[in-house]
Design a protein around this motif. Sequence first.
Motif, PDB file in Angstrom:
ATOM      1  N   UNK A  80       0.858  -1.185   0.000  1.00 11.62           N
ATOM      2  CA  UNK A  80       0.000   0.000   0.000  1.00 11.62           C
ATOM      3  C   UNK A  80       0.893   1.234   0.000  1.00 11.62           C
ATOM      4  N   UNK A  81       0.696   2.068  -1.013  1.00 14.57           N
ATOM      5  CA  UNK A  81       1.427   3.320  -1.150  1.00 14.57           C
ATOM      6  C   UNK A  81       0.417   4.441  -0.968  1.00 14.57           C
ATOM      7  N   UNK A  82       0.622   5.266   0.034  1.00 14.70           N
ATOM      8  CA  UNK A  82      -0.285   6.404   0.185  1.00 14.70           C
ATOM      9  C   UNK A  82       0.514   7.657   0.509  1.00 14.70           C
ATOM     10  N   UNK A  83      -0.199   8.746   0.770  1.00 19.34           N
ATOM     11  CA  UNK A  83       0.453  10.054   0.825  1.00 19.34           C
ATOM     12  C   UNK A  83      -0.063  10.879   2.005  1.00 19.34           C
ATOM     13  N   UNK A  84       0.552  12.032   2.168  1.00 18.43           N
ATOM     14  CA  UNK A  84       0.128  12.984   3.193  1.00 18.43           C
ATOM     15  C   UNK A  84       0.490  14.379   2.700  1.00 18.43           C
ATOM     16  N   UNK A  85      -0.029  15.369   3.400  1.00 16.96           N
ATOM     17  CA  UNK A  85       0.400  16.729   3.101  1.00 16.96           C
ATOM     18  C   UNK A  85      -0.565  17.541   2.264  1.00 16.96           C
ATOM     19  N   UNK A 134       1.840   1.123   6.557  1.00 13.70           N
ATOM     20  CA  UNK A 134       1.838   1.598   5.175  1.00 13.70           C
ATOM     21  C   UNK A 134       3.201   1.274   4.582  1.00 13.70           C
ATOM     22  N   UNK A 135       3.221   0.705   3.404  1.00 11.00           N
ATOM     23  CA  UNK A 135       4.496   0.286   2.819  1.00 11.00           C
ATOM     24  C   UNK A 135       5.344   1.459   2.339  1.00 11.00           C
ATOM     25  N   UNK A 136       4.719   2.419   1.679  1.00 16.01           N
ATOM     26  CA  UNK A 136       5.448   3.605   1.215  1.00 16.01           C
ATOM     27  C   UNK A 136       4.623   4.831   1.557  1.00 16.01           C
ATOM     28  N   UNK A 137       5.196   5.701   2.380  1.00 11.26           N
ATOM     29  CA  UNK A 137       4.490   6.916   2.810  1.00 11.26           C
ATOM     30  C   UNK A 137       5.155   8.108   2.137  1.00 11.26           C
ATOM     31  N   UNK A 138       4.377   8.846   1.336  1.00 13.35           N
ATOM     32  CA  UNK A 138       4.926   9.867   0.462  1.00 13.35           C
ATOM     33  C   UNK A 138       4.301  11.238   0.727  1.00 13.35           C
ATOM     34  N   UNK A 139       5.115  12.279   0.771  1.00 13.75           N
ATOM     35  CA  UNK A 139       4.546  13.625   0.817  1.00 13.75           C
ATOM     36  C   UNK A 139       3.986  13.927  -0.568  1.00 13.75           C
ATOM     37  N   UNK A 140       2.772  14.484  -0.600  1.00 11.97           N
ATOM     38  CA  UNK A 140       2.075  14.648  -1.873  1.00 11.97           C
ATOM     39  C   UNK A 140       2.647  15.821  -2.681  1.00 11.97           C
ATOM     40  N   UNK A 141       2.828  16.946  -2.024  1.00 10.89           N
ATOM     41  CA  UNK A 141       3.447  18.132  -2.629  1.00 10.89           C
ATOM     42  C   UNK A 141       4.258  18.830  -1.555  1.00 10.89           C
ATOM     43  N   UNK A 142       5.280  19.559  -1.955  1.00  9.25           N
ATOM     44  CA  UNK A 142       6.072  20.300  -0.980  1.00  9.25           C
ATOM     45  C   UNK A 142       5.232  21.381  -0.304  1.00  9.25           C
ATOM     46  N   UNK A 143       5.392  21.480   1.010  1.00 15.35           N
ATOM     47  CA  UNK A 143       4.732  22.530   1.799  1.00 15.35           C
ATOM     48  C   UNK A 143       5.786  23.596   2.109  1.00 15.35           C
ATOM     49  N   UNK A 144       5.660  24.744   1.461  1.00 17.89           N
ATOM     50  CA  UNK A 144       6.668  25.801   1.622  1.00 17.89           C
ATOM     51  C   UNK A 144       6.624  26.452   2.997  1.00 17.89           C
ATOM     52  N   UNK A 145       5.568  26.199   3.758  1.00 16.61           N
ATOM     53  CA  UNK A 145       5.443  26.835   5.075  1.00 16.61           C
ATOM     54  C   UNK A 145       6.075  26.006   6.186  1.00 16.61           C
TER      55      UNK A 145
END
Length: 330
Positions: A80-85, A134-145
């Motif tokens: 399972x590959x999912x994201x955050x951010x 979760x097998x791969x946890x990925x930031x979805x887009x860079x958060x400049x803040x």
Amino acid sequence: MEYRQLGESELKVSAITFGAWAIGGWMWGGTERKDAVEAIRASIAEGVTSIDTAPVYGMGLSEELTGEALKGLDRSKVQILTKFGMRWDLEKGNLAFKSKDNDGKDINIHKYAGKESVILECENSLKRLGTDYIDLYQIHWNDETTPIEETFEAVLRLKEQGKIREAGVCNYNVEQMKRADKVIKLASNQVPFSMVERGIENELVPYCIENNKGILAYSPLQRGILSGKIKPGHHFGEGDHRPATKFYQPENLNRINAFLDEIRPVAESKSVTLAQLVIRWTIDRDGITVALVGARNAEQAIQNARAINIKLGAEETRYINDRLYKLELV
């Protein structure tokens, strides 16, 4: 199916991975729950072991459907590959854009990856997915803040707790990858890549090859246009984002379809669809580890997975590339 290691991580994923954006319905004109679950299960029956999803795909719906589809299966054999951010439920970070949820309600999508948010998002994803890691946890887009270092200290903590196996990024440039990699070893970067969108080959692909990072190519069919099934005048459902994108403008649509007509004989000679040919070309490209391909029903999912069986010879690849490099979009 072919299985490929993501960078130097211990994670092996299927070269064709199920991309679960469309099944969430958001920005794709809705979804059919039963069809979505069947699409994932059909993929797995064809040897696809990896599912890529995200909380923002349908405001949790894509993750829920993924969890539903995986119920009763051997969890150790599925990645399972999912994201955050990307948050739609609070006003923090940078406003990415305004949108509507699947019920047509106005929402604001924020890029936010503060430490406490990363931890909370992981817990919520685990619940929706019905799993304990979760097998791969990925930031979805860079958060400049938020400093990249703060974000990935939270990801490192999640790994130490066993809630994630590996860390990845999405839509990061080389410098951003370097900063994150100093905090936790990155397995991969998920970025847009297709025959008609090859910008990552300038800097990102060479960096990832040299530093042994996996690349997950999303939208390899350019959101359906490279299937050859979308012609000028195509009717899109309400809420579908595609008509507003560059590739779907009438002149580009005509040029892309003309290119597809030129390479169609290669697909016909192998008794495969254009979409299957394009998927195979993508995973054969230098530096590309995985093609993320979406499907709205079981038949599409099966056809996508079977692209793995195609073998492209050097002459065939050269024939495709010669015509591709002459394609100019406006």
